[in-house]
Design an enzyme around this catalytic site. Structure first.
Site, PDB file in Angstrom:
ATOM      1  N   LYS A 205       8.374 -18.966 -36.923  1.00 35.23           N
ATOM      2  CA  LYS A 205       8.000 -20.352 -37.227  1.00 35.23           C
ATOM      3  C   LYS A 205       6.838 -20.384 -38.215  1.00 35.23           C
ATOM      4  O   LYS A 205       6.863 -21.083 -39.209  1.00 35.23           O
ATOM      5  CB  LYS A 205       7.645 -21.078 -35.926  1.00 35.23           C
ATOM      6  N   GLU A 211       3.186  -9.139 -35.329  1.00 37.17           N
ATOM      7  CA  GLU A 211       4.299  -8.254 -34.961  1.00 37.17           C
ATOM      8  C   GLU A 211       5.464  -8.418 -35.930  1.00 37.17           C
ATOM      9  O   GLU A 211       6.031  -7.439 -36.438  1.00 37.17           O
ATOM     10  CB  GLU A 211       4.792  -8.588 -33.536  1.00 37.17           C
ATOM     11  N   GLY A 266       8.052 -23.293 -30.729  1.00 35.71           N
ATOM     12  CA  GLY A 266       8.665 -21.963 -30.822  1.00 35.71           C
ATOM     13  C   GLY A 266       9.615 -21.685 -29.666  1.00 35.71           C
ATOM     14  O   GLY A 266      10.729 -21.196 -29.857  1.00 35.71           O
ATOM     15  N   ARG A 267       9.192 -22.005 -28.454  1.00 34.80           N
ATOM     16  CA  ARG A 267      10.029 -21.698 -27.280  1.00 34.80           C
ATOM     17  C   ARG A 267      11.133 -22.727 -27.059  1.00 34.80           C
ATOM     18  O   ARG A 267      11.882 -22.635 -26.080  1.00 34.80           O
ATOM     19  CB  ARG A 267       9.143 -21.539 -26.043  1.00 34.80           C
ATOM     20  N   GLU A 352       4.675 -20.316 -20.750  1.00 31.68           N
ATOM     21  CA  GLU A 352       3.879 -20.675 -21.933  1.00 31.68           C
ATOM     22  C   GLU A 352       3.698 -22.201 -22.001  1.00 31.68           C
ATOM     23  O   GLU A 352       2.736 -22.699 -22.553  1.00 31.68           O
ATOM     24  CB  GLU A 352       4.546 -20.148 -23.217  1.00 31.68           C
ATOM     25  N   HIS A 383      18.493  -5.263  -4.627  1.00 30.38           N
ATOM     26  CA  HIS A 383      18.147  -3.877  -4.275  1.00 30.38           C
ATOM     27  C   HIS A 383      16.786  -3.502  -4.824  1.00 30.38           C
ATOM     28  O   HIS A 383      16.459  -2.326  -4.957  1.00 30.38           O
ATOM     29  CB  HIS A 383      19.228  -2.930  -4.792  1.00 30.38           C
ATOM     30  N   LYS A 511      -4.947 -12.306 -29.541  1.00 22.78           N
ATOM     31  CA  LYS A 511      -4.587 -12.035 -30.942  1.00 22.78           C
ATOM     32  C   LYS A 511      -5.847 -11.798 -31.771  1.00 22.78           C
ATOM     33  O   LYS A 511      -5.917 -10.880 -32.582  1.00 22.78           O
ATOM     34  CB  LYS A 511      -3.861 -13.253 -31.547  1.00 22.78           C
TER      35      LYS A 511
HETATM   36  O1  F6P Z   1       3.159 -16.202 -28.314  1.00 25.14           O
HETATM   37  C1  F6P Z   1       2.718 -17.239 -29.109  1.00 25.14           C
HETATM   38  C2  F6P Z   1       3.762 -17.734 -30.052  1.00 25.14           C
HETATM   39  O2  F6P Z   1       3.163 -18.632 -30.909  1.00 25.14           O
HETATM   40  C3  F6P Z   1       4.980 -18.359 -29.372  1.00 25.14           C
HETATM   41  O3  F6P Z   1       4.766 -19.652 -28.962  1.00 25.14           O
HETATM   42  C4  F6P Z   1       6.000 -18.201 -30.428  1.00 25.14           C
HETATM   43  O4  F6P Z   1       7.289 -18.392 -29.938  1.00 25.14           O
HETATM   44  C5  F6P Z   1       5.723 -16.787 -30.869  1.00 25.14           C
HETATM   45  O5  F6P Z   1       4.306 -16.678 -30.838  1.00 25.14           O
HETATM   46  C6  F6P Z   1       6.240 -16.424 -32.216  1.00 25.14           C
HETATM   47  O6  F6P Z   1       5.705 -17.239 -33.226  1.00 25.14           O
HETATM   48  P1  F6P Z   1       6.354 -17.317 -34.659  1.00 25.14           P
HETATM   49  O7  F6P Z   1       7.733 -17.841 -34.508  1.00 25.14           O
HETATM   50  O8  F6P Z   1       5.474 -18.233 -35.435  1.00 25.14           O
HETATM   51  O9  F6P Z   1       6.360 -15.934 -35.230  1.00 25.14           O
END
Ligand code: F6P
Length: 555
Positions: A205, A211, A266-267, A352, A383, A511
């Protein structure tokens, strides 16, 4: 802001919970109409919540609580584009992404429906080219592998849905998902890929997430080192994002970017361009079926009165268990192997969203909010951790989810799966008392002294609250409806608790600190710099890591 716990319904619910302490849930089934009274169906999803310690009076109080929190008003505010995500000053309109009723949605007075439709069409056209083998790689061969690079909402939704819809996979096409910044994740996936036939989907987003950007850069470097070149990057990399500038900076052209908007959390984004991996793996038509399933649940959610409203009821039962029965953890237990990533997906969606301690006015909440979510597919969980659910010292509530029909039947597997699905909720509710255990052991001719010793260990308290969620079979439509149901449940609970379910400030501090620590991590065989300005534990750990790394040999 007056906290909901000061309200009459909340106080009455607390009193009712006290009264019900001595009542066994199983005994409430003396009312023969209970199972049907405490069941509800919408958009192909059937919910039986009668195995919770709830009676008609409790239900009325819970509905009073929903009224007090003005759930109906909150739903209206969400769908009319009000900036209900107040801390980020954003609207929350994921339902606009799957609207098939030709409704319009407005953000800042501007109609966004047309933009949604256009992007949906662009995605479908792209997915159809992939399906028709007309997306070609640099050597002229059709692309057959997609690698989705994203994390959190840009990974979990597509991954969960792709796994769930395995019977709908297009033949000869495969998708892989890379999320972790641990380089092993990307390396392991790249080892399975042919660069000439692979499409990388950079899903983010913000297009700034450490990452994802690290994985994207390494994937690009791998592509360039393994046959690709700058000219052919366009054939092999697309971006899904709201951040057009960052996407361009990365080197992805606008025609290779699929957009969504800041009013999609995002979620809550798997319905947007972020769902591209789903559309590619199961085809554009099945992706539309998924959206239509969610839309059917949305229609129910916005139209049904609260006492007949499935997500509202699910939310209220959850509030009852969390705040009045004392269940701080909630298990998600899908009896369908293809839903194996559903618990992880819902962990983000729920934790979240509702893992908050501060009310909308900035004051601290005086009551528990979002529970700890966890889960595994049944029967595997049985189990592993069900022992604690049956006999542990804490009450854990649970959603048991199953399709009555298997998408891919095999011998009598599904009958056995269903028998376990049904037996577990019954066992969790009825339990087994001391007397029954002794009788059983006597029948097995155990000596009296052994019975005395063993019997207490075999007692099940019962009264563990569960919901049973049944669908006919797992299809794109029922999956869409299920996920939309959970989204709306989470929203309703947030409204009742008086929190903002749509921000996620709790992920920021880690972060920021990781960015501060990163330059202090020694290179392999490199110099160890003295560490200051950290707490004793962190400083010592950094030193230890650095000592090991500085003494290690470079390859
Ligand atoms: O973990 C925080 C967060 O902002 C989530 O809400 C989101 O889904 C994820 O990081 C990834 O963010 P992006 O889509 O901006 O890379």
């Amino acid at each position: 802001m007056v906290s909901i716990i000061e309200s009459g319904p909340w106080r009455d619910l607390a009193a009712r919970a006290e009264e019900l302490k001595t009542v066994r849930t199983a005994s409430l089934f003396a009312d023969e109409g209970r199972a049907s009274a405490f069941s509800i169906e919408a958009a192909g999803v059937f919910l039986d919540y009668s195995k919770n310690k709830i009676d008609p009076e409790t239900m009325e109080l819970l509905l009073g609580l929903a009224d007090k929190a003005d759930i109906c008003g909150a739903i209206k505010r969400m769908i009319s584009g009000d900036k209900i995500n107040v801390t980020e000053n954003r609207s929350v309109l994921h339902i606009a992404l799957r609207d098939y009723a030709a409704r319009t949605y407005h953000v800042d007075g501007e109609d966004v429906s047309q933009a949604v439709r256009l992007e949906r069409e662009r995605m479908a056209a792209f997915a159809k080219r992939f399906e028709a083998d007309s997306l070609l790689g640099y050597g002229g061969a059709p692309i057959d592998t997609i690698v989705n690079i994203g994390i959190g909402g840009s990974d979990l939704g597509p991954l969960m849905a792709v796994e769930a819809l395995r019977p709908y996979w297009l033949p000869g096409k495969r998708s892989r998902f890379v999320s972790n910044v641990d380089g092993q994740h990307l390396s392991d996936i790249l080892a399975e890929c042919d660069p000439a036939r692979t499409l990388f989907i950079i899903a983010s987003k913000t297009f700034t997430t450490q990452e994802t950007m690290t994985n994207a850069a390494s994937a690009r470097a791998w592509f360039l080192e393994n046959g690709g070149d700058e000219e052919t990057v366009a054939q092999h990399f697309i971006a899904l994002s709201t951040n057009e500038i960052a996407v361009a900076d990365f080197g992805i052209a606008p025609e290779n970017m699929f957009v969504f908007w800041d009013w999609v959390g995002g979620r809550y984004s798997m319905w947007s361009a972020i769902g591209m991996a789903i559309a590619l793996q199961v085809g554009a038509d099945n992706f539309e079926r998924l959206l239509r399933g969610a839309h059917a649940m949305d229609e129910h959610f916005r139209e049904a009165p609260i006492r007949e409203n499935l997500p509202v009821i699910l939310a209220l039962v959850g509030i009852w268990n969390r705040n009045f029965i004392g269940a701080a953890a909630h298990a998600i237990l899908p009896y369908d192997q293809h839903l194996h990533r559903l618990p992880a997906y819902l962990q983000q969606a729920d934790m979240e969203s509702n893992g908050k301690s501060v009310l909308l006015d900035g004051s601290r909440t005086q009551t528990g909010t979002g529970p700890i979510l966890f889960g595994e597919p049944g029967t595997n969980g049985q189990h592993a951790f069900y022992q604690l659910m049956h006999q542990g010292t804490d009450t854990i509530s649970a959603d048991f989810i199953a399709p009555a029909l298997s998408a891919t039947p095999l011998a009598d597997h599904h009958e056995k799966l269903l028998a376990n699905f049904l037996a577990q909720t019954e066992a969790l509710m009825i339990g087994r008392d001391f007397k029954a255990v002794c009788k059983e052991l006597e029948a097995l001719e155990y000596p009296a002294d052994q019975i005395e010793q063993i019997a207490p260990h075999r007692v099940f308290d019962g009264d563990r609250p569960t919901n049973s969620i049944l669908i006919e079979r797992l299809t794109p439509e029922t999956l869409g409806a299920l996920i939309a149901m959970y989204e709306h449940k989470i929203f309703c609970q947030g409204v009742i608790w008086g929190i903002n379910s749509f921000d996620q400030w709790g992920v920021e501090l880690g972060k920021t600190l990781a960015k501060r620590i990163l330059p202090k991590i020694a290179n392999i065989g490199g110099e160890v710099l003295p560490i200051s300005d950290h707490d004793g534990s962190t400083a010592r750990l950094i030193n230890r890591v650095n000592t090991i790394r500085s003494q290690a040999e470079t390859d």
